[in-house]
Design a protein around this motif. Structure first.
Motif, mmCIF file in Angstrom:
data_model
loop_
_atom_site.group_PDB
_atom_site.id
_atom_site.type_symbol
_atom_site.label_atom_id
_atom_site.label_comp_id
_atom_site.label_asym_id
_atom_site.label_seq_id
_atom_site.Cartn_x
_atom_site.Cartn_y
_atom_site.Cartn_z
ATOM 1 N N CYS A 77 71.038 128.596 48.346
ATOM 2 C CA CYS A 77 70.380 128.663 49.662
ATOM 3 C C CYS A 77 70.381 127.297 50.337
ATOM 4 C CB CYS A 77 68.947 129.177 49.519
ATOM 5 S SG CYS A 77 68.855 130.877 48.944
ATOM 6 N N HIS A 78 70.198 126.257 49.551
ATOM 7 C CA HIS A 78 70.197 124.892 50.084
ATOM 8 C C HIS A 78 71.584 124.544 50.658
ATOM 9 C CE1 HIS A 78 68.953 120.551 50.033
ATOM 10 N NE2 HIS A 78 70.261 120.382 49.888
ATOM 11 N N GLU A 79 72.624 124.934 49.962
ATOM 12 C CA GLU A 79 73.976 124.651 50.458
ATOM 13 C C GLU A 79 74.271 125.476 51.718
ATOM 14 O OE1 GLU A 79 75.932 122.140 49.334
ATOM 15 O OE2 GLU A 79 74.141 121.717 48.148
ATOM 16 N N VAL A 80 73.800 126.709 51.752
ATOM 17 C CA VAL A 80 73.929 127.529 52.967
ATOM 18 C C VAL A 80 73.235 126.827 54.134
ATOM 19 C CG1 VAL A 80 73.219 129.714 54.051
ATOM 20 C CG2 VAL A 80 74.193 129.720 51.740
ATOM 21 N N ALA A 81 72.083 126.229 53.851
ATOM 22 C CA ALA A 81 71.327 125.520 54.887
ATOM 23 C C ALA A 81 72.136 124.365 55.472
ATOM 24 C CB ALA A 81 70.009 124.998 54.305
ATOM 25 N N HIS A 82 72.829 123.625 54.610
ATOM 26 C CA HIS A 82 73.653 122.517 55.114
ATOM 27 C C HIS A 82 74.660 123.013 56.158
ATOM 28 C CE1 HIS A 82 72.447 118.896 53.048
ATOM 29 N NE2 HIS A 82 72.446 119.500 51.873
ATOM 30 N N VAL A 83 75.230 124.176 55.897
ATOM 31 C CA VAL A 83 76.237 124.723 56.812
ATOM 32 C C VAL A 83 75.582 125.221 58.096
ATOM 33 C CG1 VAL A 83 77.954 126.547 57.125
ATOM 34 C CG2 VAL A 83 77.794 125.331 54.926
ATOM 35 N N THR A 130 74.736 116.986 57.171
ATOM 36 C CA THR A 130 75.588 116.426 56.130
ATOM 37 C C THR A 130 74.768 116.155 54.870
ATOM 38 O OG1 THR A 130 76.906 115.362 57.846
ATOM 39 C CG2 THR A 130 77.227 114.567 55.596
ATOM 40 N N ALA A 131 75.318 116.509 53.726
ATOM 41 C CA ALA A 131 74.598 116.358 52.465
ATOM 42 C C ALA A 131 74.405 114.887 52.102
ATOM 43 C CB ALA A 131 75.346 117.079 51.346
ATOM 44 N N ASP A 132 73.223 114.585 51.558
ATOM 45 C CA ASP A 132 72.931 113.276 50.983
ATOM 46 C C ASP A 132 72.231 113.524 49.653
ATOM 47 O OD1 ASP A 132 72.097 110.803 50.174
ATOM 48 O OD2 ASP A 132 70.886 110.367 51.932
ATOM 49 N N HIS A 133 73.039 113.696 48.611
ATOM 50 C CA HIS A 133 72.481 114.090 47.321
ATOM 51 C C HIS A 133 72.373 112.906 46.365
ATOM 52 C CE1 HIS A 133 73.710 118.559 48.078
ATOM 53 N NE2 HIS A 133 72.724 118.152 48.828
ATOM 54 N N SER A 134 72.104 111.730 46.937
ATOM 55 C CA SER A 134 72.030 110.534 46.096
ATOM 56 C C SER A 134 70.729 110.457 45.286
ATOM 57 C CB SER A 134 72.179 109.278 46.959
ATOM 58 O OG SER A 134 71.261 109.312 48.030
ATOM 59 N N GLY A 182 66.922 115.055 55.960
ATOM 60 C CA GLY A 182 67.885 116.153 56.097
ATOM 61 C C GLY A 182 67.874 117.072 54.896
ATOM 62 N N GLU A 183 67.677 116.493 53.729
ATOM 63 C CA GLU A 183 67.618 117.289 52.503
ATOM 64 C C GLU A 183 66.342 118.126 52.466
ATOM 65 O OE1 GLU A 183 70.074 117.628 50.301
ATOM 66 O OE2 GLU A 183 71.194 116.412 51.737
ATOM 67 N N ILE A 184 65.245 117.555 52.948
ATOM 68 C CA ILE A 184 63.990 118.319 52.985
ATOM 69 C C ILE A 184 64.116 119.480 53.973
ATOM 70 C CG2 ILE A 184 61.527 118.207 53.565
ATOM 71 C CD1 ILE A 184 61.521 115.366 52.454
#
Ligand SMILES: [Zn+2]
Length: 287
Positions: free
Chosen positions: A76-82, A87-91, A103-105
């Motif tokens: 669901c989180h990856e769907v949200a990015h789209v 843009t993902a920031d998974h650091s 953005g991740e929140i």
């Protein structure tokens, strides 16, 4: 984009997919964006990543080492990015609210909406008993994490109810019901778990028991009202995270009049999203 805008986008997206059975199908959500989900071996703290293929479809990879609920949330989180075009920031590790980029929140908020859709979740909250045992049963039904479920439970509850997430013995985040916010009950971010509270004792290794009575002025800032407060808690030493559910048993703390905000909450379910989701900085401000 604020949390209300994120929630509205999530509800629009859900309306297009039309989930009616529980637990909701995250593969259906992925399919809606042309995504195919694969479980693969990823880095130890990596939840998921996705990539747009030359065909315009998406490949979503989730960490096969993580439990199924974590994987569902990650899809669901990856769907949200789209959908949100973020843009993902998974650091930073995803389990840490303390280090989560905005953005991740936003994607987490969207993902929680997808996993626990308002239309399906709210009626169950209204019918549920208080306490983390009942919330755990809802988490099972929705195949979602206890944190996500408890946070949304408190947000949507009609009771004077709050959910507090602490890391390292300090409050990180608090979700409150509309009536608890109207009662001006506020748990300040950054404060230590109250000494001798059930939550603090569990963190120190005590064996979990049932809910117990708690001291309101230990939990809530500037609290000088009457009312019996109850506390239920779980501690997860792996992440040093403590989950606390707080609720009042007093009818007299409840607002007596139905105003426009309450009307909106009852009819549209929107009001409760105002100011009580894990948004950076907001937790430090008073409402
Ligand atoms: Zn992300």
């Amino acid at each position: 984009m604020d949390e209300l805008a994120v929630a509205m986008k999530a509800r629009d997206f859900i309306a297009q997919c039309g989930p009616s059975a529980l637990p909701v199908s995250v593969d259906s959500y992925a399919a809606k964006i042309g995504g195919v989900v694969k479980a693969e071996v990823l880095g130890e703290n990596e939840d998921a990543w996705s990539v747009k293929l030359p065909t315009g479809k998406y490949r979503i990879c989730v960490n096969c080492a993580q439990n199924g609920r974590r994987q569902r949330f990650s899809v669901c989180h990856e769907v949200a990015h789209v959908v949100l075009e973020i843009t993902a920031d998974h650091s930073a590790p995803s389990w840490s609210f303390a280090r989560r980029p905005p953005g991740e929140i936003a994607c987490d908020v969207f993902a929680a909406e997808l996993l626990l859709p308002y239309k399906l979740f709210k009626p169950r909250v209204d019918a549920s008993d208080m306490g983390l045992k009942a919330i755990g049963e809802l988490a099972d039904e929705f195949d979602a994490s206890l944190i996500s479920t408890a946070s949304r439970f408190a947000t949507f509850s009609r009771e004077l109810c709050g959910f507090v997430l602490s890391e390292g013995g300090r409050v990180r985040y608090c979700a409150r019901s509309t009536s608890l916010r109207d009662a001006r009950a506020w748990v300040k971010a950054g404060t230590a778990l109250p000494t001798d509270s059930l939550s603090a004792r569990l963190r120190e290794g005590a064996v979990p028991t049932g809910p117990e009575e708690a001291e309101p002025d230990q939990w809530f800032e500037d609290w000088d009202r009457d009312g019996s407060l109850y506390e239920d808690a779980r501690h997860f030493s792996q992440w040093d995270q403590t989950l606390t559910l707080l609720w009042f048993d007093e009818e007299d703390l409840r607002p007596q009049t139905v105003d426009r905000r309450q009307w909106e909450e009852e009819t549209q379910g929107l009001r409760e999203l105002d100011g009580n989701l894990p948004w950076p900085g907001k937790s430090k401000r008073r409402p």
